[in-house]
Design a protein around this motif. Structure first.
Motif, PDB file in Angstrom:
ATOM      1  N   GLU A 150      65.047 117.389  20.776  1.00  0.00           N
ATOM      2  CA  GLU A 150      64.514 118.704  20.392  1.00  0.00           C
ATOM      3  C   GLU A 150      65.658 119.666  20.078  1.00  0.00           C
ATOM      4  O   GLU A 150      65.651 120.339  19.058  1.00  0.00           O
ATOM      5  N   GLU A 151      66.663 119.687  20.958  1.00  0.00           N
ATOM      6  CA  GLU A 151      67.792 120.611  20.769  1.00  0.00           C
ATOM      7  C   GLU A 151      68.588 120.275  19.515  1.00  0.00           C
ATOM      8  O   GLU A 151      69.081 121.158  18.827  1.00  0.00           O
ATOM      9  N   MET A 152      68.751 118.982  19.233  1.00  0.00           N
ATOM     10  CA  MET A 152      69.584 118.585  18.093  1.00  0.00           C
ATOM     11  C   MET A 152      68.741 118.310  16.855  1.00  0.00           C
ATOM     12  O   MET A 152      69.248 117.861  15.840  1.00  0.00           O
ATOM     13  N   GLN A 153      67.446 118.606  16.969  1.00  0.00           N
ATOM     14  CA  GLN A 153      66.508 118.484  15.851  1.00  0.00           C
ATOM     15  C   GLN A 153      66.593 117.118  15.176  1.00  0.00           C
ATOM     16  O   GLN A 153      66.779 117.007  13.966  1.00  0.00           O
TER      17      GLN A 153
END
Lengths: 408, 297
Positions: free
Chosen positions: A256-259
């Motif tokens: 999620e953070e690094m998409q």
């Protein structure tokens, strides 16, 4: 006179001791068959230990309510004697010895986890005690030549490997070659995850798929950004991760953070990590293996079909929103024992062992048939895909998989 | 992988360097705490990582009451300070004048005890806290969760506060005086027992802040403390005691080294990297010392 009195008292005491221990040594007391199990009620496996116990108890109660086990024209009830193994293998092995030598148990139900099963199996094997286990999935358990251990669950090499079969099938249907599929994978270095990896590598070879990232995650895993940075640069088609609940939570969070956009993502232990609730975007589209689904068509005479079992357990244990599959497979293990007792029509350990080896039955949990090594070869792993609303949707076929495309 | 990193996708370096900075800032906090108690009290705290995880669980408990984890920081500081003070009075005070191995054994026992207590209270499941701050996009490739930037700022803020405290406040001066010569400090009227208790409690608070940041950017689990202990020991040993800029610099070096090791050699080498840094620095120092001795001869 006094001496005679002493001898009489001594003899009476000795007879009493023999009588008491003789009673305790029986594997069947009166009309009750005593099964033994060392489960984890404290320590790191406690939560799953309790799920397992509920499964054993639920099945034993149901079988008892429906007339019990019929052997030699007589009905017997099932009872389970438990000890707490404190989530430690050495304690589990000690307790198995105690169940067998002191409590006289001659039929065992398995503990929770591969590690505890590994610790107990040499003991049950030494005393030739039949054991049906439901919670040890490592394939290493079935390469030791054990003759008295049988497992109802699918082994760990089938956790993620079938996803590659589904991806290959989908590629063929779309006119592409499975050999163009590129895989990025990260597995923890423990026995379970390495088994999962071995299964994946075999299937990748079968389809000539290319493994472009192959990282081993450390046991104290809380950061896999280095692996995901490589993934972002190389853009493989499939991401596979196995590192228990911590691996699943870390992967979902950092995806999620690094998409991270990957068409197919398979991760073990989705449910335990609570990823859809905690990281809804990272979890979207993730394919999660499960040993059981409430929607499968299999059924038996005791629990009805999978959906009826699901409903009955939710009524019996209202604390659950979704039933953990650990409970389900534990219940199936008791059913397998009941079936073997009746087919053996005896409580002779070897006769029951032979009956277990010849098991071929359909249950609410799926089909059960044991390989000579003791693992269940009749039941496949099942898959669910997490949708954008965080709900688990069953995967029926490769057409049914939604290509992961998350709007970050 | 070298080709990927330096030819095909050099932009990866930006992501790797940024991740290294964020990791380094959290390491720097707990390493500074360790340097403090090591330097002042000569105590090698093997439970340092467990203090970090404990801070994370304290924030987890506060945030369960509906408070944002960032606002849990003052509560965690106060809680960890009290915990540190009590731990000093109960355990550390009794081993401080003993052999180095006694303090190592005592803190190792404390580490095991804390792990089991956290396991009993919170269970073995991995816990994470979400800051809900969103993600910053730098171009197509580089993504930075805003919480990591905020954590960097928080770490920098607390490091500055502690440095200023040590320089300007009476207690800070007393701590430095005790570190230089405890006996002389006692002669001059400094209550060194109180200074030690305060220093140990301050270290626990610093670890607590690091723990809150860890719970928001990675995850916590009762048995994760050991990896933080390992890293802080590597940083402090490599940087040298009493060398604050060295500790901060070494924290970032270790962060970058871990990230590059993860990308180039695989995630399994990431934590091993900190041990390699330590071995390399110790060997380098040994060589330097040998050269120096030869000159003297």
């Amino acid at each position: 006179m006094f001496r005679k009195y002493l001898v009489a008292v001594g003899a009476a005491l000795a007879m009493g001791v023999v009588g008491v221990s003789g009673g305790a040594m029986a594997k069947v007391e009166g009309d009750t068959i005593i099964l033994g199990s060392a489960l984890s009620f404290t320590g790191k496996y406690a939560a799953n230990g309790f799920h397992t116990q509920k499964g054993y108890d639920f099945a034993a109660n149901r079988i008892n309510e429906m007339g019990g086990v019929k052997v030699g024209g007589k009905s017997y009830k099932i009872a389970v004697k438990y000890y707490d193994d404190e989530s430690q293998g050495s304690r589990a092995a000690q307790l198995a010895e105690r169940l067998i030598n002191q409590d006289g148990v001659e039929f065992m139900l398995g503990p929770y986890s591969t590690g505890m099963t590994k610790a107990i199996a040499p003991v049950t094997e030494k005393y030739k005690i039949p054991m049906v286990e439901a919670e040890g999935a490592s394939r290493a358990l079935f390469t030791q030549g054990y003759k008295y251990m049988f497992a109802v669950l699918s082994t760990s090499e089938f956790y993620l490997a079938p996803i590659l079969d589904l991806v290959a099938e989908r590629a063929r249907a779309e006119g592409k070659s499975p050999s163009d599929i590129r895989i990025g994978m990260a597995f923890e270095g423990d026995g379970f995850s390495l088994d999962v990896k071995a299964g994946v590598v075999d299937v990748a070879k079968k389809h000539n798929m290319k493994i472009v990232i192959d990282d081993m995650l450390p046991a104290d895993l809380s950061d896999m950004s280095a692996t995901l940075t490589k993934f972002k640069a190389l853009k493989p088609d499939v991401l596979l991760v196995s590192g228990h609940d911590k691996g699943a939570a870390t992967a979902a969070r950092q995806m999620e953070e690094m998409q991270i956009q990957a068409p197919y993502v398979g991760i073990t232990h989705c449910e335990a990590s609570k990823m859809p609730e905690k990281f809804p975007k990272g979890a979207t589209g993730v394919l999660c293996p499960t040993q059981w689904l409430p929607g499968i068509p299999n059924k038996d005479n005791y629990f009805g079909n999978a959906s009826k079992f699901n409903q009955d357990v939710l009524e019996a244990y209202p604390e659950y929103k979704d039933i953990p599959y650990q409970l389900t497979q534990a219940a199936a293990a008791v059913l397998v024992f009941k079936d073997a007792f009746e087919r053996a029509n005896s409580f002779d350990k070897d006769a029951v062992r032979d009956a277990l080896a010849a098991t071929d039955m359909d249950t609410f949990y799926g089909s059960i048939k044991f390989a000579p090594e003791g693992n269940n070869i009749a039941k496949p792993m099942f898959y669910r895909q997490i949708d954008a609303n965080g709900k688990y949707q069953p995967v029926v076929s490769s057409d049914n998989i939604k290509i992961r495309n998350v709007a970050y | 992988m070298f080709e990927l990193l330096f030819v095909t996708a050099p932009i990866m370096n930006v992501q790797v360097l940024l991740e290294g900075v964020f990791i380094g800032s959290v390491f720097a906090l707990s390493a500074y705490g360790l340097a403090l108690i090591w330097g002042v009290m000569n105590v090698k705290n093997l439970a340092q990582g467990d203090f970090v995880i404990m801070g994370g669980y304290a924030a987890f408990s506060v945030s369960n009451a509906g408070v944002h984890p960032i606002f849990a920081i003052p509560v965690v500081i106060a809680f960890m300070f009290c915990f540190g003070w009590i731990t000093y009075k109960l355990i550390i005070k009794r081993v401080i004048d003993n052999d180095m191995f006694v303090s190592l054994l005592a803190t190792f026992g404390l580490s095991l005890f804390l792990q089991q207590v956290m396991n009993l209270i919170f269970g073995p499941e991995v816990q994470t806290l979400d800051s809900h701050f969103g993600i910053l996009l730098l171009g197509d490739f580089v993504t930075v969760p805003k919480i990591k930037i905020i954590s960097l700022l928080i770490a920098a803020f607390f490091a500055t506060v502690v440095v200023l405290f040590m320089k300007k406040s009476r207690m800070g001066q007393a701590i430095r005086a005790t570190a230089q010569d405890a006996r002389a400090a006692r002669v001059l009227g400094i209550n060194t027992d109180r200074v030690y208790a305060f220093t140990f409690a301050l270290n626990a608070s610093i670890c607590g802040v690091a723990g809150v940041l860890v719970s928001m950017i990675w995850s916590i689990q009762p048995f994760y403390g050991i990896i933080f202990s390992l890293r802080t020991f590597a940083i402090v040993t490599a940087a040298g005691l009493g060398n604050l800029p060295g500790v901060i610099g070494m924290s970032f070096v270790l962060g970058w080294f871990e990230q590059y090791a993860g990308v180039l050699a695989g995630a399994e080498w990431q934590i091993a990297a900190s041990v390699f840094v330590l071995i390399f620095v110790l060997l380098w120092r040994q060589l330097q010392a040998r050269r120096h001795r030869q000159v003297v001869r």
